[in-house]
Design a protein around this motif. Structure first.
Motif, PDB file in Angstrom:
ATOM      1  N   SER A   1      -6.218  13.566   2.583  1.00 56.15           N
ATOM      2  CA  SER A   1      -5.606  14.883   2.754  1.00 56.15           C
ATOM      3  C   SER A   1      -4.634  14.834   3.918  1.00 56.15           C
ATOM      4  CB  SER A   1      -6.672  15.944   3.008  1.00 56.15           C
ATOM      5  OG  SER A   1      -7.513  16.070   1.893  1.00 56.15           O
ATOM      6  N   THR A   2      -3.463  15.401   3.706  1.00 52.92           N
ATOM      7  CA  THR A   2      -2.414  15.315   4.720  1.00 52.92           C
ATOM      8  C   THR A   2      -2.022  16.686   5.245  1.00 52.92           C
ATOM      9  OG1 THR A   2      -0.703  15.367   3.011  1.00 52.92           O
ATOM     10  CG2 THR A   2      -1.465  13.204   3.746  1.00 52.92           C
ATOM     11  N   ASN A   3      -1.452  16.660   6.433  1.00 50.87           N
ATOM     12  CA  ASN A   3      -0.958  17.865   7.084  1.00 50.87           C
ATOM     13  C   ASN A   3       0.320  17.487   7.816  1.00 50.87           C
ATOM     14  OD1 ASN A   3      -0.975  20.555   8.054  1.00 50.87           O
ATOM     15  ND2 ASN A   3      -1.879  19.874   9.971  1.00 50.87           N
ATOM     16  N   TYR A   4       1.361  18.330   7.698  1.00 50.37           N
ATOM     17  CA  TYR A   4       2.647  18.029   8.309  1.00 50.37           C
ATOM     18  C   TYR A   4       3.151  19.214   9.132  1.00 50.37           C
ATOM     19  CZ  TYR A   4       3.046  14.139   5.004  1.00 50.37           C
ATOM     20  OH  TYR A   4       2.839  12.985   4.286  1.00 50.37           O
ATOM     21  N   ALA A   5       3.867  18.906  10.185  1.00 50.87           N
ATOM     22  CA  ALA A   5       4.604  19.936  10.901  1.00 50.87           C
ATOM     23  C   ALA A   5       5.731  20.427  10.001  1.00 50.87           C
ATOM     24  CB  ALA A   5       5.177  19.363  12.198  1.00 50.87           C
ATOM     25  N   ASP A   6       6.042  21.713  10.096  1.00 51.87           N
ATOM     26  CA  ASP A   6       7.092  22.281   9.249  1.00 51.87           C
ATOM     27  C   ASP A   6       8.418  21.546   9.416  1.00 51.87           C
ATOM     28  OD1 ASP A   6       5.967  25.750   9.536  1.00 51.87           O
ATOM     29  OD2 ASP A   6       5.359  24.126   8.187  1.00 51.87           O
ATOM     30  N   SER A   7       8.680  21.085  10.626  1.00 49.63           N
ATOM     31  CA  SER A   7       9.968  20.467  10.939  1.00 49.63           C
ATOM     32  C   SER A   7      10.173  19.118  10.241  1.00 49.63           C
ATOM     33  CB  SER A   7      10.108  20.293  12.448  1.00 49.63           C
ATOM     34  OG  SER A   7       9.060  19.486  12.947  1.00 49.63           O
ATOM     35  N   VAL A   8       9.095  18.524   9.732  1.00 46.07           N
ATOM     36  CA  VAL A   8       9.230  17.201   9.109  1.00 46.07           C
ATOM     37  C   VAL A   8       8.873  17.205   7.633  1.00 46.07           C
ATOM     38  CG1 VAL A   8       8.718  16.119  11.328  1.00 46.07           C
ATOM     39  CG2 VAL A   8       6.885  16.363   9.627  1.00 46.07           C
ATOM     40  N   LYS A   9       8.417  18.328   7.129  1.00 44.18           N
ATOM     41  CA  LYS A   9       8.044  18.389   5.703  1.00 44.18           C
ATOM     42  C   LYS A   9       9.231  18.030   4.822  1.00 44.18           C
ATOM     43  CE  LYS A   9       4.283  21.769   5.929  1.00 44.18           C
ATOM     44  NZ  LYS A   9       3.862  23.150   5.630  1.00 44.18           N
ATOM     45  N   GLY A  10       8.963  17.176   3.839  1.00 50.25           N
ATOM     46  CA  GLY A  10      10.016  16.737   2.928  1.00 50.25           C
ATOM     47  C   GLY A  10      10.805  15.554   3.445  1.00 50.25           C
ATOM     48  N   ARG A  11      10.630  15.199   4.717  1.00 56.48           N
ATOM     49  CA  ARG A  11      11.360  14.061   5.290  1.00 56.48           C
ATOM     50  C   ARG A  11      10.423  12.920   5.685  1.00 56.48           C
ATOM     51  NH1 ARG A  11      14.087  14.574   9.976  1.00 56.48           N
ATOM     52  NH2 ARG A  11      12.696  16.176  10.825  1.00 56.48           N
ATOM     53  N   PHE A  12       9.258  13.266   6.212  1.00 57.80           N
ATOM     54  CA  PHE A  12       8.299  12.269   6.683  1.00 57.80           C
ATOM     55  C   PHE A  12       7.115  12.186   5.720  1.00 57.80           C
ATOM     56  CE2 PHE A  12       9.277  12.654  11.533  1.00 57.80           C
ATOM     57  CZ  PHE A  12      10.617  12.459  11.264  1.00 57.80           C
ATOM     58  N   THR A  13       6.558  10.988   5.595  1.00 56.94           N
ATOM     59  CA  THR A  13       5.370  10.777   4.763  1.00 56.94           C
ATOM     60  C   THR A  13       4.363   9.939   5.540  1.00 56.94           C
ATOM     61  OG1 THR A  13       6.685  10.851   2.733  1.00 56.94           O
ATOM     62  CG2 THR A  13       4.468   9.919   2.586  1.00 56.94           C
ATOM     63  N   ILE A  14       3.155  10.462   5.652  1.00 61.83           N
ATOM     64  CA  ILE A  14       2.090   9.721   6.321  1.00 61.83           C
ATOM     65  C   ILE A  14       1.190   9.084   5.276  1.00 61.83           C
ATOM     66  CG2 ILE A  14       0.503  11.704   6.493  1.00 61.83           C
ATOM     67  CD1 ILE A  14      -0.312  10.612   9.280  1.00 61.83           C
ATOM     68  N   SER A  15       0.722   7.883   5.579  1.00 57.50           N
ATOM     69  CA  SER A  15      -0.209   7.189   4.689  1.00 57.50           C
ATOM     70  C   SER A  15      -1.122   6.317   5.538  1.00 57.50           C
ATOM     71  CB  SER A  15       0.550   6.340   3.653  1.00 57.50           C
ATOM     72  OG  SER A  15       1.348   5.360   4.297  1.00 57.50           O
ATOM     73  N   ARG A  16      -2.185   5.815   4.929  1.00 58.28           N
ATOM     74  CA  ARG A  16      -3.098   4.960   5.686  1.00 58.28           C
ATOM     75  C   ARG A  16      -3.733   3.935   4.774  1.00 58.28           C
ATOM     76  NH1 ARG A  16      -7.890   8.699   7.995  1.00 58.28           N
ATOM     77  NH2 ARG A  16      -8.990   6.730   8.315  1.00 58.28           N
ATOM     78  N   ASP A  17      -4.130   2.850   5.398  1.00 62.92           N
ATOM     79  CA  ASP A  17      -4.886   1.798   4.720  1.00 62.92           C
ATOM     80  C   ASP A  17      -6.237   1.744   5.415  1.00 62.92           C
ATOM     81  OD1 ASP A  17      -6.058  -0.609   3.908  1.00 62.92           O
ATOM     82  OD2 ASP A  17      -4.122  -1.594   3.665  1.00 62.92           O
ATOM     83  N   ASN A  18      -7.249   2.315   4.783  1.00 64.66           N
ATOM     84  CA  ASN A  18      -8.560   2.398   5.427  1.00 64.66           C
ATOM     85  C   ASN A  18      -9.167   1.022   5.673  1.00 64.66           C
ATOM     86  OD1 ASN A  18      -8.542   5.214   5.527  1.00 64.66           O
ATOM     87  ND2 ASN A  18      -9.406   5.385   3.472  1.00 64.66           N
ATOM     88  N   ALA A  19      -8.897   0.085   4.793  1.00 65.82           N
ATOM     89  CA  ALA A  19      -9.452  -1.259   4.961  1.00 65.82           C
ATOM     90  C   ALA A  19      -8.890  -1.950   6.201  1.00 65.82           C
ATOM     91  CB  ALA A  19      -9.163  -2.098   3.718  1.00 65.82           C
ATOM     92  N   LYS A  20      -7.661  -1.584   6.560  1.00 64.71           N
ATOM     93  CA  LYS A  20      -7.006  -2.198   7.724  1.00 64.71           C
ATOM     94  C   LYS A  20      -7.007  -1.285   8.941  1.00 64.71           C
ATOM     95  CE  LYS A  20      -3.829  -5.011   4.946  1.00 64.71           C
ATOM     96  NZ  LYS A  20      -2.395  -5.323   4.665  1.00 64.71           N
ATOM     97  N   ASN A  21      -7.595  -0.085   8.806  1.00 64.14           N
ATOM     98  CA  ASN A  21      -7.579   0.884   9.910  1.00 64.14           C
ATOM     99  C   ASN A  21      -6.156   1.081  10.434  1.00 64.14           C
ATOM    100  OD1 ASN A  21     -10.274   1.533   9.840  1.00 64.14           O
ATOM    101  ND2 ASN A  21     -10.849   0.206  11.536  1.00 64.14           N
TER     102      ASN A  21
END
Length: 114
Positions: free
Chosen positions: A55-75
């Protein structure tokens, strides 16, 4: 030993892209990972966060421009930053939450030239 190692910052022209990475070590049962940024003289503010379930959450100023992701196996957490603007020029900090504690990276500078 707890470490949050950030990489990927640098200088880019307006409209360009950068990808930040943050690898956590020595931390177990990480729940939320995120990116914050702080301009000189201002409070640190949330850019984006992601839970262990994706589940992701973004600041309004970056929505549509920034994308967060993660690799849990690699922390490891990533921040793909597109359509960068000069006002995105600040220091970015990685944050991990685990076991009721909060851990911070050392910060990585992003500079966007106009």
């Amino acid at each position: 030993q707890v470490q949050l190692v950030e990489s990927g910052g640098g200088l880019v022209q307006a409209g360009g892209s950068l990808r930040l990475s943050c690898a956590a070590s020595g931390i177990f049962s990480i729940s939320t990972m995120g990116w914050y940024r702080q301009a000189p003289g201002k409070q640190r503010e949330l850019v984006a966060s992601i839970t262990i379930y994706g589940s992701t959450n973004y600041a309004d100023s970056v929505k549509g421009r920034f994308t967060i992701s993660r690799d849990n196996a690699k922390n490891t957490v990533y921040l793909q930053m597109n359509s960068l603007k000069p006002e995105d020029t600040v220091t970015y900090y990685c944050q991990c939450r685990a076991g009721g504690r909060i851990y911070w990276g050392q910060g990585t500078q992003v500079t966007v030239s106009s």
